[in-house]
Design an enzyme around this catalytic site. Sequence first.
Site, mmCIF file in Angstrom:
data_model
loop_
_atom_site.group_PDB
_atom_site.id
_atom_site.type_symbol
_atom_site.label_atom_id
_atom_site.label_comp_id
_atom_site.label_asym_id
_atom_site.label_seq_id
_atom_site.Cartn_x
_atom_site.Cartn_y
_atom_site.Cartn_z
ATOM 1 N N HIS B 56 1.965 0.155 -7.020
ATOM 2 C CA HIS B 56 0.442 -0.277 -7.073
ATOM 3 C C HIS B 56 -0.437 -0.043 -8.039
ATOM 4 O O HIS B 56 -1.540 0.201 -7.918
ATOM 5 C CB HIS B 56 -0.145 0.612 -5.590
ATOM 6 N N ASP B 109 3.626 8.763 4.039
ATOM 7 C CA ASP B 109 2.566 9.353 3.433
ATOM 8 C C ASP B 109 1.977 10.220 4.352
ATOM 9 O O ASP B 109 1.878 11.519 3.701
ATOM 10 C CB ASP B 109 1.468 8.138 3.004
ATOM 11 N N HIS B 218 2.742 -3.232 0.528
ATOM 12 C CA HIS B 218 4.042 -3.359 0.515
ATOM 13 C C HIS B 218 4.749 -4.536 1.021
ATOM 14 O O HIS B 218 6.109 -4.570 1.175
ATOM 15 C CB HIS B 218 4.773 -2.047 1.143
#
Lengths: 209, 332
Positions: B56, B109, B218
């Site tokens: 990213h 995450d 993603h």
Amino acid sequence: MDIELARAWVRAVAVAVEKDRELLSDLDAAIGDGDHGGNLNRGFAAAAEAVAALQPGSVGEVLVKTGTTLVSKVGGASGPLYGSALRAAGKRLTGESADPGEVAAALAAGLEEVRRLGGAQPGDKTMVDAYAPAVEAFTEAAGRGAALAEAAQAAATAAEDGARATEPLQARKGRASYLGERSKGHEDPGAVSTAMIFRALADTAAAAG
Amino acid sequence: MKKFLNSADTYLTDALAGFAAAHPDLAVDLENRVVTRARGAVPGKVGLVSGGGSGHEPLHTGFVGEGMLDAACPGEVFTSPVPDQVVAAVRAADSGAGVVLVVKNYTGDVMNFDLAAELAGDEGVRVETVLVDDDVAVQDSTFTAGRRGTGATLLVEKIAGAAAVRGDSLEAVAEIGRRVNAASRSFAVALTAGTTPEAGRPGFDLPADEIEVGVGIHGEPGRRREKLRPAREIVADMVEAILEDRAPGAGEEVIALVNGLGGTPLSELYLVYGEVARLLGERGVRISRSLVGDYVTSLDMAGCSVTLCGADAELVELWDAPVSTPGLRWGM
């Protein structure tokens, strides 16, 4: 289950995950981001190495070490989930060996930890869909006095059935959930890798005779 | 797959080594994969740490520096960092004033940062977490993992970073970060899928004349697939989805971010920004600040996201505060 068998189990998982790395990643590519095989391979390879170097005093130490290594190496959701499950299971096995009933209770403790962390219910199209029936089958077999190999065989079959049954489901947890309806028609990669872990246990226990 | 690669296995390490060589004012721990400021934690200042899967860039490593993050921990491509990395980043960022973690709302995450926050807490570091979940493409939060963290992450890191420099307390920095997230909404459209080095092929199949509307960073599919249409119509749908979810409040202007996903030229992003500005003008929404470029990318995915953050005078002032990082630099 004794210390050597626990170690052999971790090695067998590492071998199985390496062999089927692409299969797992392909399943993940369909409804996730395609790295499940690579992530688990990295984790279990490191875990097999870590437990080989370990001089454990109990069966549980092998599993706790495996879990800790997975948490440190895998990342994503599968690292904390598998890692915490094995740590929780390992903490229940404080002796140099464990009978099938004790192993059943340890596996159940691992499942409880997965459900606590991930919040998944059966039918959400996650590893719980393979793990829960496996624990049930293992516990049932152990309850009627089956040996470890037989209980593990029953658990592996139940896990594989559970993984296959995730195919028509719509995902409600994890990254696949963003697909909504489009997550249907694919087996859940976490459920499939869970089935691999139970199959590795069954094979290891059978070989130990 | 055509990429600048030595091998898929060394991709991340090689890229981080290059990042370290290009930015001597940052310290890159290649072993533990933690990027920090070379001069260490700033005495008395609340630390700001973020991290997430790689792919990213410039998020998050490119936002380490003056006025933004104190440390970042890049995970494998599209895979969250492990708790050890986060704890190492927290240790490096803590000057004793505590550390705010900026976490994008993805299952992995959240789990890894939660574990890390617990471990850092055990070590005596005060930790607050700001969860970013700005993606309105995820409509049904009950039956999904909830809204994803996307473009607003940049705004949270910039504005909370400025609040930390201003001398705000741990709780106040976290509160500002939460305020930015609560006032931000994003929506993304993909024209093509990105390709991870590990997979070697695009993350999803998208026919040449179709677009993925509401895509995640993603490559997670979004609300629907549809035929490619004129940009004016696509952008109208994006802005509509955002304003339907949250219209700017009284006295608010917006900070508007048009963000490239990695494979779209800047000229197209400006074209999109032009449409955004026109649409907001028609609705009487004033844009106080704008930013156009590649900031929260998805490898080589073509496409863009639009983020609107309702901002009062305080948030705009913090947005304007000086920043000097590899990915964002102004005022100094």
